[in-house]
Design an enzyme around this catalytic site. Structure first.
Site, PDB file in Angstrom:
ATOM      1  N   ARG A 179       0.824  -1.204   0.000  1.00  0.00           N
ATOM      2  CA  ARG A 179       0.000   0.000   0.000  1.00  0.00           C
ATOM      3  C   ARG A 179       0.863   1.261   0.000  1.00  0.00           C
ATOM      4  O   ARG A 179       0.531   2.258  -0.644  1.00  0.00           O
ATOM      5  CB  ARG A 179      -0.949   0.002   1.203  1.00  0.00           C
ATOM      6  CG  ARG A 179      -1.874   1.211   1.218  1.00  0.00           C
ATOM      7  CD  ARG A 179      -2.879   1.176   2.356  1.00  0.00           C
ATOM      8  NE  ARG A 179      -3.918   0.197   2.110  1.00  0.00           N
ATOM      9  CZ  ARG A 179      -4.144  -0.876   2.852  1.00  0.00           C
ATOM     10  NH1 ARG A 179      -3.383  -1.102   3.903  1.00  0.00           N
ATOM     11  NH2 ARG A 179      -5.108  -1.704   2.573  1.00  0.00           N
ATOM     12  N   ALA A 180       1.985   1.242   0.714  1.00  0.00           N
ATOM     13  CA  ALA A 180       2.849   2.416   0.776  1.00  0.00           C
ATOM     14  C   ALA A 180       3.374   2.785  -0.609  1.00  0.00           C
ATOM     15  O   ALA A 180       3.421   3.968  -0.972  1.00  0.00           O
ATOM     16  CB  ALA A 180       4.015   2.162   1.728  1.00  0.00           C
TER      17      ALA A 180
END
Length: 669
Positions: free
Chosen positions: A276-277
């Protein structure tokens, strides 16, 4: 009635990172929202509310309660199919109150139509109202966990799914999610932190000139809101036009492979979980490029995105400090530049820089002490010796207060709740309408009441309330014997590990935790009841040991804390965990004649009786060691009406035993 103008976005002094994070999300809503952390009185809410006036107006389908876009209406919209009529309205800022129910957030059965027309119809919630706008949650860290999960799922998927009360509905729910919080009031779980796209920490400036200008503008706004807003209208209009232009440009911005490799290298360097980052960082860099008018992402866009997207994702544990130091970020960017310039795949080895997952070096915190072992026979230790870094905490099991409470929402003990699952119906207690029971109560009387046609004829006596059961947060108070007789390294390490384990567990379960330490001539509240693990961990690191054992004073201090917290929050139940070897050596009044040690023990037992009278559940952890044992912790446990466990029993597998013993003692009483 005309609404009062909001404080202009352009008039906000400072908070550059916060303003940038909000603007980038306005440009590219898929970034995932903003979490704003900061102390009270730092204009967090003011800045967020000011953003709504900058968002472009929307074309919506007329009479659609879900704000469908006429150009691409939701095919599953409950109000569809649409006839094509179009109206324009401003983008909305919808506020989610901390005390909101699940029905208010996601929507529910339209009770009025169900009872009067006999049809199942959906009443939209706040997620529908916020579609294509801003959903703002003040004090998001105090919001019940299951509500946080619901809104974050909707924000991630862009849709809300409702399956309840016989209604099955799915509708579009794409919005800019913004949460604000004061870390001193408790933290969000790391899993929830990660779901926010960007995080910004705000603090009041310490510059006199800046603080003066903040006060000057605020006073001017309060004196003449309309006139003040008019002064900044042109600047706000320019920002709004820039947002609209950047939105149109964002789809055309190119993300080169070199910058994509730089993004991946940064995320690997800081050892963030999942992917997700990387996605958030890429979207933020694209939005930043569009915001500055570029058509290609450059290093400066990635650097700006990293400052906003990575700090909260480094927090792998609640005891980790949030944030990234500027020198760490610069070092990581420098190392990532090599990956950006190299077209080959990043190396897999653990010692190959960012590709190997090695985070940049960070400053180590000095240990709080150390020192020599203490003589247990002497009962003393070098005065005011810091206890050093606590032993890493073990995995804690659920520690549950017995009975059924009515405290603040949490994830620990059973409690009556406004938002939990419905367990039964009642005519005198509960919250909200128990629909099935109400209909069942009214149904047998329809003929006698002369019903004709659809709908039901209801009477007040038919109403049934839903009795719900959920979980509550508790107050866990540790009374820690830090005297010289307890200062042997292995025992204080075990005590520190136990306390830190429950602190971590409390962070996840929405508890408040306090620590009373007693040593020398008195007791000290080293950790006032709090939900902030940052404060808790820092105080535990500074816990000092040595000196005599004022056990009675420690118990009396705990009793005082319990009474004060009960006045602040009467519904929050307390559990007291006393960790001591029971060797009291300081009486309440040392000046009285008689054997000092005997009076100290008697005073401790009397103090335990006073604490037991407060009604708090207690557990005594026996820390006595050596070939000769006096059994004093057992006497203390008897006075408290509490179970007594050996220190070695307080392991990861035996915390549950503490709970069962406390529950059994409570039932026996």
């Amino acid at each position: 009635m005309t609404a009062s103008p909001r404080f202009p976005f352009s008039a906000v002094v400072g908070h550059d990172d916060l303003r940038l994070a909000l603007l980038l999300n306005a440009v590219h809503p898929r970034i995932g929202g903003v979490l704003v952390r900061g102390e009270k009185g730092t204009a967090k809410s003011t800045v967020v509310r000011a953003l709504a006036s900058l968002l472009p107006s929307l074309d919506v389908v007329a009479d659609c309660r879900f704000g469908c876009d006429p150009g691409a209406p939701d095919p599953q919209c409950p109000d569809g199919p649409h006839d094509g009529a179009v109206v324009q309205r401003p983008a909305r800022l919808v506020e989610l109150p901390v005390g909101a129910t699940e029905d208010r957030l996601v929507g529910s059965l339209d009770l009025e139509r169900a009872l009067t027309e006999g049809v199942r119809a959906f009443q939209p919630g706040l997620l529908a109202a916020a579609h294509r706008g801003v959903l703002y949650v003040d004090e998001v860290n105090l919001l019940h966990d299951h509500l946080v999960d619901l809104l974050l799922d909707a924000a991630a998927m862009g849709r809300a799914h409702v399956e309840r009360d016989g209604v099955s509905v799915s509708h579009a729910a794409s919005f800019l999610l913004v949460g604000t919080m004061n870390p001193e009031e408790g933290e969000l779980r790391p899993q929830l932190l990660d779901r926010f796209g960007l995080t910004v920490h705000v603090a009041a400036s310490r510059e006199v000139a800046t603080r003066t200008e903040v006060v000057r503008r605020r006073l001017a706004f309060e004196a003449d809101p309309v006139g003040f807003a008019a002064q900044w209208a042109e600047a706000d209009a320019e920002l709004a036009a820039r947002i609209a232009a950047a939105r149109d440009r964002v789809a055309e911005v190119v993300l080169p492979d070199a910058e994509l490799r730089r993004i991946s290298a940064l995320c690997a360097a800081f050892d963030v979980d999942g992917m997700r980052a990387d996605l958030v960082l890429a979207r933020t860099a694209v939005a930043h490029a569009a915001w500055r008018g570029a058509t290609t992402v450059a290093e400066q866009d990635v650097a700006a995105a990293a400052r906003l997207a990575l700090p909260h994702r480094r927090r792998r544990d609640p005891f980790d400090e949030p944030g990234i130091a500027e020198d760490q970020l610069q070092q990581a960017l420098s190392e990532a530049a090599e990956q950006a310039d190299d077209g080959d795949e990043p190396p897999d080895g653990p010692d190959d820089g960012p590709g190997g997952g090695q985070p940049p070096e960070e400053p180590t915190e000095p240990s709080g002490g150390g020192g020599e072992e203490h003589s247990e026979e002497s009962g003393r230790a070098p005065a005011d010796r810091p206890s050093g870094e606590p032993t890493p905490a073990f995995r804690a099991r659920l520690l549950e207060v017995p009975g059924l409470g009515e405290g603040a929402p949490g994830r620990r003990s059973r409690a009556r709740s406004r938002s939990g699952r419905s367990v039964r119906s009642s005519t005198v207690e509960g919250s909200g309408v128990h629909l099935a029971a109400t209909l069942a109560a009214a149904a047998p009387h329809q003929v006698a009441r002369g019903r004709s046609g659809p709908g039901l004829v209801l009477r007040r006596d038919d109403l049934r309330r839903a009795v719900r059961e959920g979980r509550e947060g508790n107050l866990v108070l540790f009374a820690v014997d830090a005297s010289g007789s307890m200062a042997a390294r292995e025992r204080m390490s075990a005590v520190s590990g136990a306390v830190l384990s429950l602190l971590r567990d409390a962070y996840q379960r929405r508890d408040k935790v306090g620590v009373v330490s007693f040593r020398g001539d008195g007791a000290e509240l080293v950790l006032p009841p709090t939900s902030s693990v940052d404060i808790a961990a820092a105080r535990m690191r500074r816990l000092r040991t040595g000196g005599r054992t004022p056990l009675a004073d420690g118990l009396l201090r705990v009793r005082k804390v319990v009474r004060v917290e009960r006045l602040r929050d009467p519904q929050r139940r307390a559990l007291v965990v006393v960790l001591t070897d029971g060797k009291a050596t300081v009486p309440v009044n040392p000046e009285l004649p008689g054997p000092r040690s005997r009076r100290a023990v008697d005073d401790a037992l009397r103090s335990a009786g006073l604490l037991a009278a407060e009604g708090a559940a207690s557990v005594v952890v026996d820390c006595e060691s050596g070939p000769v044992r006096l059994g004093l912790p057992g006497q203390l446990a008897a006075a408290l009406g509490a179970p007594c466990l050996r220190l070695e029993e307080l392991s990861a597998d035996n915390v549950a035993g503490v709970v069962r013993a406390a529950r059994d003692a409570d039932r026996a009483a």
